[in-house]
Design an enzyme around this catalytic site. Structure first.
Site, short mmCIF file in Angstrom:
data_model
loop_
_atom_site.label_atom_id
_atom_site.label_comp_id
_atom_site.label_asym_id
_atom_site.label_seq_id
_atom_site.Cartn_x
_atom_site.Cartn_y
_atom_site.Cartn_z
N LYS A 140 16.96 15.66 58.10
CA LYS A 140 17.81 14.72 58.83
C LYS A 140 17.20 13.32 58.80
O LYS A 140 15.98 13.19 58.66
CB LYS A 140 17.90 15.16 60.30
CG LYS A 140 18.80 16.34 60.57
CD LYS A 140 18.86 16.62 62.07
CE LYS A 140 19.72 17.84 62.38
NZ LYS A 140 21.13 17.67 62.00
N ARG A 170 24.35 28.42 62.18
CA ARG A 170 25.25 29.53 61.81
C ARG A 170 24.47 30.66 61.16
O ARG A 170 24.90 31.82 61.23
CB ARG A 170 26.38 28.98 60.91
CG ARG A 170 25.90 28.40 59.62
CD ARG A 170 26.98 27.53 58.96
NE ARG A 170 27.07 26.20 59.58
CZ ARG A 170 27.90 25.24 59.18
NH1 ARG A 170 28.76 25.48 58.20
NH2 ARG A 170 27.91 24.07 59.78
N1 BES Z 1 22.20 20.96 65.34
C1 BES Z 1 23.04 20.37 64.38
C2 BES Z 1 24.39 19.91 64.96
C3 BES Z 1 24.32 18.79 65.96
C4 BES Z 1 24.50 17.49 65.56
C5 BES Z 1 24.17 19.05 67.30
C6 BES Z 1 24.48 16.47 66.47
C7 BES Z 1 24.13 18.02 68.23
C8 BES Z 1 24.30 16.72 67.80
C9 BES Z 1 23.35 21.37 63.26
O1 BES Z 1 22.34 22.26 62.98
C10 BES Z 1 23.60 20.58 62.02
O2 BES Z 1 22.69 19.96 61.58
N2 BES Z 1 24.82 20.63 61.52
C11 BES Z 1 25.17 19.93 60.36
C12 BES Z 1 25.99 20.83 59.49
C13 BES Z 1 26.24 20.29 58.12
C14 BES Z 1 24.94 20.28 57.33
C15 BES Z 1 27.27 21.14 57.44
C16 BES Z 1 25.97 18.71 60.79
O3 BES Z 1 26.73 18.79 61.75
O4 BES Z 1 25.78 17.67 60.19
MN MN Z 2 20.95 21.50 61.58
#
Ligand code: BES
Ligand code: MN
Ligand code: ZN
Length: 504
Positions: free
Chosen positions: A280, A354
């Protein structure tokens, strides 16, 4: 904080501050308000008729009593327009009022049962909402503020004044339930904001063990060899990049009849989400310590369920791990085999929630559950779709989903249904495995749910995406900045409604 329910008159109550809820645009004062107004020589009707206080939702006016009554101040708090009134507005008003009382250095507040005299609200429900508002509103995390700790002002007492014995007894019940629920939600808040250097998967497991001991739950913690034995390849794949060993937490509440099928709750417990090899960006990554909000909500709910002695079997599952990059981390393109046997192509290591839920949902099937509800900070896409106002609701059973929606209305933890048509499955088809863990940019929250659906075939299932609602950028009436504890009150309400309807 001391909570009391008394029988008497608000105007005679010796609290620092007496709180009076007032509807918008209503000049005529009735009941307790009229009595207080008279004792204060018309002060209340003056500030209202002169337009200084209009009763807009969450508007406040702190008025001196000039020793005309035992209380030092009268705090008017706006309830908004009468036709729009709902239980959550009462909760919000008392969250706001309690903070106002604390900010001005007072230590106790008292209030009547607003709406009760007009027959709008049941005294028990009103007392519960007021108590929740006060306890949730006054919440703050102080343990890391070493210097300021001693100067912090605290409210020590909240008294509800009931007019008669019937209302008093109902209010006592409501206030007791409100305390249990708010304290459980505050426990979830504390645990959710806790930084990842302290709140490791093992720490969550130890917390679950303590909870089991103090509240009479059964706890089982699975370690890595046991996860291997169960073939939890998806959870182990996420965990393999971390120095912290993963834990799979199982909490059980044996209420109800022994042969009842349980309701299983599942919470995503990523103690820190760096994204893994699909790293990230740095900006606001510190908020990813809150990626365990689902697991923390399950722990908090189990605590409340035990404290309320709900006559229902409830199982709480919390897969817990960090999502870290590193030499041993899983890579994009890796294929893992989940507990259910389905193979998953890991296209993006940041879609880790997931993956761990896939194994937890597979594990849930062994209980032959009545239904399964998972909570997860699953997608940024859900925050884009619904903001911080409502939780995204998905599932394979309309009746179950409707029950959750109704529990959301009562608790103010609103949830809203999202579609989950089979067509979305196209987006998560893999060239090499049974399924892949991302579905591209369109409908990101939905394709995440479509992924989970494949692991929840054996039972009725609902998924709550709390990415937006579990964390606030700025405080609200009774929500703090940071972790909100969302899910605890929602699920408890759902379970209580379940018990009630089952009895019919
Ligand atoms: N934990 C994150 C989702 C999230 C984002 C929670 C912002 C709270 C605030 C999750 O694990 C994630 O990173 N999801 C990705 C999925 C993508 C790679 C398909 C996302 O939402 O960008
Ligand atoms: Mn994530
Ligand atoms: Zn995550």
């Amino acid at each position: 904080m001391e909570l009391a329910v008394k029988r008497g008159r608000l105007g005679l109550e010796p609290a620092d501050v007496v709180v009076l809820g007032q509807f918008e645009g209503e000049a005529a004062l009735a009941g307790e308000a009229a009595e207080l107004d008279k004792a204060l020589s018309g002060l209340l009707s003056d500030v209202i008729s002169e337009g200084e206080f209009r009763g807009k939702l969450l508007q406040v006016a702190m008025l001196p009593s000039r020793r005309a009554i035992p209380a030092k101040r009268v705090l008017l708090v706006g309830l908004g327009k009468r036709p729009e009134f709902a239980l959550d507005r009462l909760r919000q008003a008392f969250g706001k009022a309690a903070k106002e009382v604390r900010d001005r250095g007072f230590r106790s507040l008292a209030a009547g049962l607003p709406g009760a005299e007009a027959g709008v609200l049941e005294p028990a429900a009103a007392a519960q909402a007021m108590t929740e508002g006060v306890l949730l509103g006054l919440y703050r995390l102080t343990r890391y503020k070493t210097a300021e700790a001693e100067e912090l002002k605290e409210v020590e007492q909240f008294t509800i004044v009931a007019a008669d014995e019937v209302a008093q007894r109902a209010a006592e019940q409501g206030s007791g339930r409100g305390r249990i629920l708010a304290e459980a939600a505050n426990f979830t808040r504390d645990l959710t904001v806790l930084p990842a250097n302290e709140a490791t998967p093992s720490y969550l497991a130890r917390t679950a063990e303590e909870l089991a001991r103090s509240d009479g739950l059964t706890v089982t913690i699975l370690d890595v060899p046991q996860m291997r034995e169960l073939k939890m390849g998806a959870l182990l794949g996420v965990a393999q990049g971390s120095q912290q060993p993963p834990r799979f937490i199982v909490l059980e509440h044996e209420g109800g009849r022994p042969r009842d099928r349980p309701i299983v709750l599942v919470g995503k417990g990523i103690t820190f989400d760096t994204g893994g090899i699909s790293l990230k960006p740095a900006e606001r990554m510190e908020e990813m310590r809150g990626d365990k909000a689902g697991a923390c909500a399950v722990l908090g709910t189990m605590r409340a369920v035990a404290a309320l002695s709900l006559p229902v079997r409830v199982v709480g599952l919390a897969p817990a791990t960090e999502n870290m990059p590193g030499g041993t981390a899983q890579r994009p393109g890796d294929i893992v085999t989940s507990l259910s046997g389905l193979t998953i192509e890991v296209i993006n290591t940041d879609a880790e929630g997931r993956l761990i839920l896939a194994d937890a949902l597979g594990y849930a099937a062994r209980y032959d559950p009545e239904c399964v509800i998972d909570l997860a900070t699953l997608t940024g896409a859900c925050v884009i779709a619904l903001g911080h106002e409502v939780t995204g609701l998905f599932g394979n059973d309309p009746e179950l989903m409707d029950r959750l929606r109704r529990a959301g209305e009562v608790t103010g933890e609103r949830v809203w249904p999202m579609p989950l048509f089979d067509e979305y499955d196209e987006q998560i088809k893999s060239d090499f495995a049974d399924v892949k863990n991302v579905g591209g940019r369109p409908a990101g929250a939905i394709t995440a749910a479509a992924f989970l659906k494949k692991f929840a075939k054996a039972y009725r299932w609902a998924h709550l995406d709390i990415a937006g609602t579990s964390w606030m950028d700025k405080p609200r009436a009774y929500l703090p900045k940071g972790a909100t504890g969302v899910g605890v009150r929602l699920l408890c309400q759902f379970l209580e409604d379940w018990v009630r309807d089952r009895g019919r």
